[in-house]
Design a protein around this motif. Structure first.
Motif, mmCIF file in Angstrom:
data_model
loop_
_atom_site.group_PDB
_atom_site.id
_atom_site.type_symbol
_atom_site.label_atom_id
_atom_site.label_comp_id
_atom_site.label_asym_id
_atom_site.label_seq_id
_atom_site.Cartn_x
_atom_site.Cartn_y
_atom_site.Cartn_z
ATOM 1 N N GLU A 3 0.854 -1.187 0.000
ATOM 2 C CA GLU A 3 0.000 0.000 0.000
ATOM 3 C C GLU A 3 0.889 1.235 0.000
ATOM 4 O O GLU A 3 1.826 1.329 0.799
ATOM 5 C CB GLU A 3 -0.865 -0.036 1.257
ATOM 6 N N ALA A 4 0.617 2.160 -0.910
ATOM 7 C CA ALA A 4 1.424 3.379 -0.997
ATOM 8 C C ALA A 4 0.515 4.600 -1.005
ATOM 9 O O ALA A 4 -0.460 4.657 -1.764
ATOM 10 C CB ALA A 4 2.285 3.357 -2.252
ATOM 11 N N HIS A 5 0.848 5.560 -0.139
ATOM 12 C CA HIS A 5 0.150 6.844 -0.101
ATOM 13 C C HIS A 5 1.221 7.927 -0.171
ATOM 14 O O HIS A 5 1.877 8.224 0.830
ATOM 15 C CB HIS A 5 -0.678 6.983 1.174
ATOM 16 N N GLY A 6 1.419 8.461 -1.368
ATOM 17 C CA GLY A 6 2.509 9.406 -1.546
ATOM 18 C C GLY A 6 3.833 8.699 -1.326
ATOM 19 O O GLY A 6 4.113 7.673 -1.950
ATOM 20 N N ASN A 7 4.638 9.201 -0.417
ATOM 21 C CA ASN A 7 5.941 8.597 -0.138
ATOM 22 C C ASN A 7 5.916 7.628 1.043
ATOM 23 O O ASN A 7 6.961 7.137 1.467
ATOM 24 C CB ASN A 7 6.981 9.691 0.122
ATOM 25 N N THR A 8 4.725 7.375 1.591
ATOM 26 C CA THR A 8 4.593 6.412 2.683
ATOM 27 C C THR A 8 4.181 5.062 2.113
ATOM 28 O O THR A 8 3.213 4.967 1.354
ATOM 29 C CB THR A 8 3.556 6.881 3.714
ATOM 30 N N VAL A 9 4.926 4.025 2.476
ATOM 31 C CA VAL A 9 4.698 2.686 1.927
ATOM 32 C C VAL A 9 4.510 1.696 3.066
ATOM 33 O O VAL A 9 5.222 1.741 4.077
ATOM 34 C CB VAL A 9 5.888 2.246 1.044
ATOM 35 N N LEU A 10 3.549 0.787 2.882
ATOM 36 C CA LEU A 10 3.303 -0.299 3.831
ATOM 37 C C LEU A 10 3.382 -1.619 3.083
ATOM 38 O O LEU A 10 2.748 -1.795 2.042
ATOM 39 C CB LEU A 10 1.921 -0.157 4.471
ATOM 40 N N ILE A 11 4.194 -2.537 3.606
ATOM 41 C CA ILE A 11 4.259 -3.902 3.090
ATOM 42 C C ILE A 11 3.800 -4.802 4.226
ATOM 43 O O ILE A 11 4.404 -4.797 5.309
ATOM 44 C CB ILE A 11 5.685 -4.299 2.655
ATOM 45 N N ALA A 12 2.722 -5.558 4.020
ATOM 46 C CA ALA A 12 2.158 -6.362 5.098
ATOM 47 C C ALA A 12 1.920 -7.790 4.635
ATOM 48 O O ALA A 12 1.509 -8.042 3.498
ATOM 49 C CB ALA A 12 0.851 -5.752 5.589
ATOM 50 N N GLN A 13 2.175 -8.713 5.555
ATOM 51 C CA GLN A 13 1.904 -10.128 5.318
ATOM 52 C C GLN A 13 1.485 -10.735 6.655
ATOM 53 O O GLN A 13 2.287 -10.815 7.591
ATOM 54 C CB GLN A 13 3.149 -10.841 4.774
ATOM 55 N N GLY A 14 0.222 -11.139 6.749
ATOM 56 C CA GLY A 14 -0.277 -11.628 8.026
ATOM 57 C C GLY A 14 -0.183 -10.536 9.077
ATOM 58 O O GLY A 14 -0.613 -9.405 8.857
ATOM 59 N N ASN A 15 0.425 -10.865 10.227
ATOM 60 C CA ASN A 15 0.566 -9.864 11.294
ATOM 61 C C ASN A 15 1.923 -9.169 11.276
ATOM 62 O O ASN A 15 2.296 -8.494 12.226
ATOM 63 C CB ASN A 15 0.338 -10.518 12.664
ATOM 64 N N LYS A 16 2.677 -9.320 10.187
ATOM 65 C CA LYS A 16 3.986 -8.679 10.048
ATOM 66 C C LYS A 16 3.899 -7.538 9.041
ATOM 67 O O LYS A 16 3.150 -7.617 8.065
ATOM 68 C CB LYS A 16 5.042 -9.686 9.576
ATOM 69 N N HIS A 17 4.683 -6.496 9.281
ATOM 70 C CA HIS A 17 4.659 -5.390 8.328
ATOM 71 C C HIS A 17 5.961 -4.593 8.372
ATOM 72 O O HIS A 17 6.713 -4.643 9.350
ATOM 73 C CB HIS A 17 3.479 -4.455 8.603
ATOM 74 N N VAL A 18 6.195 -3.869 7.286
ATOM 75 C CA VAL A 18 7.229 -2.837 7.213
ATOM 76 C C VAL A 18 6.537 -1.569 6.746
ATOM 77 O O VAL A 18 5.722 -1.600 5.824
ATOM 78 C CB VAL A 18 8.350 -3.196 6.214
ATOM 79 N N ARG A 19 6.872 -0.466 7.393
ATOM 80 C CA ARG A 19 6.329 0.826 6.988
ATOM 81 C C ARG A 19 7.472 1.838 6.967
ATOM 82 O O ARG A 19 8.353 1.815 7.837
ATOM 83 C CB ARG A 19 5.246 1.289 7.967
ATOM 84 N N TYR A 20 7.458 2.710 5.975
ATOM 85 C CA TYR A 20 8.454 3.778 5.929
ATOM 86 C C TYR A 20 7.903 4.941 5.124
ATOM 87 O O TYR A 20 6.986 4.780 4.311
ATOM 88 C CB TYR A 20 9.775 3.282 5.318
ATOM 89 N N CYS A 21 8.479 6.110 5.348
ATOM 90 C CA CYS A 21 8.134 7.297 4.570
ATOM 91 C C CYS A 21 9.428 7.899 4.044
ATOM 92 O O CYS A 21 10.277 8.340 4.824
ATOM 93 C CB CYS A 21 7.379 8.311 5.428
ATOM 94 N N ILE A 22 9.586 7.876 2.735
ATOM 95 C CA ILE A 22 10.810 8.374 2.110
ATOM 96 C C ILE A 22 10.676 9.873 1.897
ATOM 97 O O ILE A 22 9.571 10.376 1.636
ATOM 98 C CB ILE A 22 11.075 7.642 0.775
ATOM 99 N N GLY A 23 11.786 10.594 2.034
ATOM 100 C CA GLY A 23 11.728 12.045 1.922
ATOM 101 C C GLY A 23 12.652 12.605 0.865
ATOM 102 O O GLY A 23 13.020 11.929 -0.097
ATOM 103 N N GLU A 24 13.056 13.834 1.075
ATOM 104 C CA GLU A 24 13.882 14.550 0.114
ATOM 105 C C GLU A 24 15.359 14.203 0.293
ATOM 106 O O GLU A 24 15.771 13.700 1.340
ATOM 107 C CB GLU A 24 13.681 16.058 0.290
ATOM 108 N N PRO A 25 16.173 14.485 -0.735
ATOM 109 C CA PRO A 25 17.625 14.249 -0.614
ATOM 110 C C PRO A 25 18.217 15.019 0.552
ATOM 111 O O PRO A 25 17.754 16.108 0.910
ATOM 112 C CB PRO A 25 18.170 14.756 -1.956
ATOM 113 N N THR A 26 19.236 14.436 1.143
ATOM 114 C CA THR A 26 19.921 15.044 2.272
ATOM 115 C C THR A 26 21.410 14.769 2.130
ATOM 116 O O THR A 26 21.796 13.772 1.506
ATOM 117 C CB THR A 26 19.410 14.452 3.603
#
Length: 239
Positions: free
Chosen positions: A123-146
């Motif tokens: 699932e992606a909403h803008g730069n926020t991404v969720l990867i889910a499988q069962g009760n496990k997940h990874v979530r992150y929000c990617i931003g601008e260069p630094t």
């Protein structure tokens, strides 16, 4: 099933919107998930996983260029110590797990590759991404260069260009050829990872250009001698 993985297929395609979200875990948490003949790279008692999130486009076998497919590929790429194969420099990864939300790609990937590909909800909403499988997940929000805050990490991740696997009794390697790999440090917030209990965020990178690349057929590196055969060899005497 393994017979199909032995077919030497050369793939070619495009990488779009590459995100590399890197985290480390305790070595003890992952060592049982890796074949014994692949050595995990040790970062002061921790293993490094470079999660790639990429849109693969116009992927096709070189010999069948009219067969094309597109999909979002997300993978936990575990860094391995392959310095013995590369004059003292480690450049390799092992696909610990890989995900997509296209069932046909999962079926094809499992038959023809060593991706360890699985189905997941993405699932992606803008730069926020969720990867889910069962009760496990990874979530992150990617931003601008630094500005790079960890040059060592950038060099380590930027050098990765091959993937290792074990099929039957053989260690295999796939080489990845890219004309360029301009990874840039980016802000990353809201990192969550329940696939691993000891996950710790280390840094994120992004490639803003389209990358044209080749995924070469696996090459056999070394045959693995089963323990029973090794014992028999040791116990054999010649006169």
């Amino acid at each position: 099933m393994d017979l199909l993985k032995r077919i030497p297929i050369h793939y070619r395609g495009e990488l779009h919107d590459v995100r590399l979200v890197n985290f480390s875990v305790d070595l003890e948490e992952v060592k049982h998930r890796v074949p014994a003949h692949i050595k995990i790279r040790d970062f002061n008692g921790r293993a490094m996983i470079s999660m790639v999130d990429v849109q693969l486009k116009k992927m096709r076998p070189v010999l069948l260029p009219f067969v094309r497919f597109n999909y979002r590929h997300i993978a936990f790429r575990l860094l391995v110590d392959d310095s013995g194969y590369n004059n003292g420099t480690s450049k390799g990864i092992f696909f610990l797990r890989a995900f997509t939300d296209k069932p046909l790609m999962v079926a094809g990937g499992r038959m023809l590759t060593d991706y360890n590909l699985e189905s997941a909800h993405i699932e992606a909403h803008g730069n926020t991404v969720l990867i889910a499988q069962g009760n496990k997940h990874v979530r992150y929000c990617i931003g601008e260069p630094t500005p790079a805050v960890n040059d060592d990490l950038k060099q380590t991740i930027g050098a990765l260009d091959r993937a290792y696997s074990v099929l039957g009794n053989t260690v295999r390697v796939i080489n990845i050829q890219r004309e360029k790999w301009p990874i840039q440090s980016v802000h990353c917030t809201g990192f969550e990872n329940t696939f691993f209990r000891s996950a710790r965020f280390e840094g994120a990178f992004r490639v803003f250009e389209t990358i044209y690349y080749d995924w070469f057929p696996p090459k056999a590196l070394a045959a693995i001698v089963p323990p029973s055969c090794a014992a028999a060899t040791v116990g054999t005497h010649t006169s």
